[in-house]
Motif scaffolding. Structure first.
Motif, mmCIF file in Angstrom:
data_model
loop_
_atom_site.group_PDB
_atom_site.id
_atom_site.type_symbol
_atom_site.label_atom_id
_atom_site.label_comp_id
_atom_site.label_asym_id
_atom_site.label_seq_id
_atom_site.Cartn_x
_atom_site.Cartn_y
_atom_site.Cartn_z
ATOM 1 N N PRO A 146 25.647 48.201 27.870
ATOM 2 C CA PRO A 146 25.363 48.525 29.280
ATOM 3 C C PRO A 146 26.455 48.165 30.280
ATOM 4 O O PRO A 146 26.322 48.484 31.460
ATOM 5 C CB PRO A 146 24.085 47.739 29.563
ATOM 6 N N ARG A 161 25.716 53.086 31.557
ATOM 7 C CA ARG A 161 25.285 51.754 32.017
ATOM 8 C C ARG A 161 23.783 51.505 31.844
ATOM 9 O O ARG A 161 23.240 50.553 32.389
ATOM 10 C CB ARG A 161 25.703 51.577 33.480
ATOM 11 N N ASN A 162 23.124 52.390 31.113
ATOM 12 C CA ASN A 162 21.710 52.205 30.759
ATOM 13 C C ASN A 162 20.808 52.032 31.978
ATOM 14 O O ASN A 162 19.859 51.230 31.969
ATOM 15 C CB ASN A 162 21.540 51.005 29.815
ATOM 16 N N SER A 205 19.476 54.365 26.995
ATOM 17 C CA SER A 205 20.793 54.696 26.449
ATOM 18 C C SER A 205 20.891 54.295 24.980
ATOM 19 O O SER A 205 20.402 53.243 24.572
ATOM 20 C CB SER A 205 21.894 54.002 27.260
#
Length: 354
Positions: free
Chosen positions: A18, A55-56, A61
């Motif tokens: 992330p 970056r979730n 992600s």
């Protein structure tokens, strides 16, 4: 290089966690199937979606994650059933690479709304693999989700059309904004907003850019050709514009008040939201009085996307871009977050991804 790495013939840049930091990554693409097109990627646009999923931000992600869904390139190979494309053709791939191909939306060329549509990256494809996007050397896609790009249309300039361009073109056509002499307001002047201005001018509309930043005035009027610029924080300027717009395209993703903007619409005016603020809040009176319409939109189906690419080629509509090598992509994502780009980063894959 290990023998395992050597067998992975697709080069890319991926985020591993992330932090979103991208670095070189090798992987395999699927073999070219009977209905597939293999594309050597020349350029890929940088979209805010790349920030979100590297970056979730949505908590879904799947790492390693190779972003990028504004993909252009040259056909390298086609499957034996493919008739629309041949080696050497210039093509594009947008925000999705699969769908059920049998529902009412797929049958109408609106695959983006299919319940089984598969995003170009960070999605699970029909074969169970996780899709990987255009920050890579090549991609294999079913021909249905590939688009022809005119040979004389610069590929780097075509990339932003596959997300930013189609995101504003689709609702503009759906709400019949291609009526010369009508008036359009564009909120926000980033990747999407600058394309809305360009389409509006090509459609013969009187275009007003609405921005919270007076520093955008010169570029809106001189560079992009808008007819008027209004500082939305200036109450007098906003009041003078009241009930004068037939359409508004709202590209802003930061939180902003809606009632003030809706007061700018004429009776039966249409307000289209394509950004993603954290909430949408307005008084019922802003909607009901004047019989206004509020609509949302995402990208577009295969039919609209191909039509848009042909329209841009015929009318010489080009995105304003800043071309970067892939090694500068982390810096570009940071600059994108700060809105420090005019108006779309495009990665020069063919000359920098080695």
């Amino acid at each position: 290089m290990t023998s395992e790495t050597a067998s992975k013939d697709c080069l890319g840049w991926a985020a591993r966690d992330p932090s979103g930091v991208l670095s070189p990554y090798s992987f395999n693409r699927r073999a070219v199937g009977s209905d597939d097109v293999s594309i050597t990627i020349t350029h890929c646009g940088v979209c805010y979606a790349d920030v979100i999923w590297t970056r979730n931000k949505h908590g879904d992600s799947k790492y390693p994650l190779v972003p990028g869904h504004e993909i252009v390139g040259i056909v390298k190979e086609v499957g034996h059933n493919v008739s629309r494309f041949k080696a050497g053709d210039h093509v594009g791939v947008g925000t999705y690479v699969n769908s059920c191909r049998d529902c009412e939306y797929c049958n109408d060329g609106l695959e983006v709304h299919c319940a089984r549509s598969v995003y170009t990256f960070n999605a699970i494809d029909a074969d169970g693999t996780i899709t990987k996007g255009g920050y890579s050397s090549y991609i294999v896609v079913h021909e249905r989700y590939c688009y022809k790009i005119a040979n004389d249309y610069p590929l780097a300039l075509a990339a932003p059309l596959l997300c930013a361009g189609i995101t504003v073109y689709t609702p503009m056509m759906r709400h019949k904004m291609n009526q010369p002499g009508k008036s359009l307001g564009v909120i926000g002047l980033g990747g999407l907003g600058h394309m809305a201005v360009k389409f509006g001018k090509a459609f013969g509309l009187n275009v007003t850019v609405l921005s919270t930043s007076n520093s955008k005035k010169e570029e809106a009027l001189s560079l992009l050709g808008a007819d008027k610029f209004v500082l939305s924080s200036d109450l007098e300027q906003m009041k003078a514009l009241g009930k004068s717009l037939d359409f508004i395209i709202d590209t802003a993703s930061g939180d902003h008040p809606f009632d003030a903007y809706m007061s700018l619409l004429k009776v039966a005016g249409v307000y289209v939201l394509v950004g993603f603020p954290s909430e949408v809040k307005f008084s019922p009176a802003s909607l009901n009085i004047g019989a206004k319409t509020v609509s949302g939109s995402v990208t577009g189906g295969t039919k609209d996307t191909q039509e848009m690419l042909e329209y841009c080629a015929a009318h010489k509509i080009y995105a304003q871009i800043e071309t970067i090598p892939i090694e500068n992509v982390n810096e570009a994502l940071e600059r994108l977050i700060k809105r420090d780009v005019k108006y779309r980063f495009v990665i020069d894959i063919q000359n920098s991804l080695k």
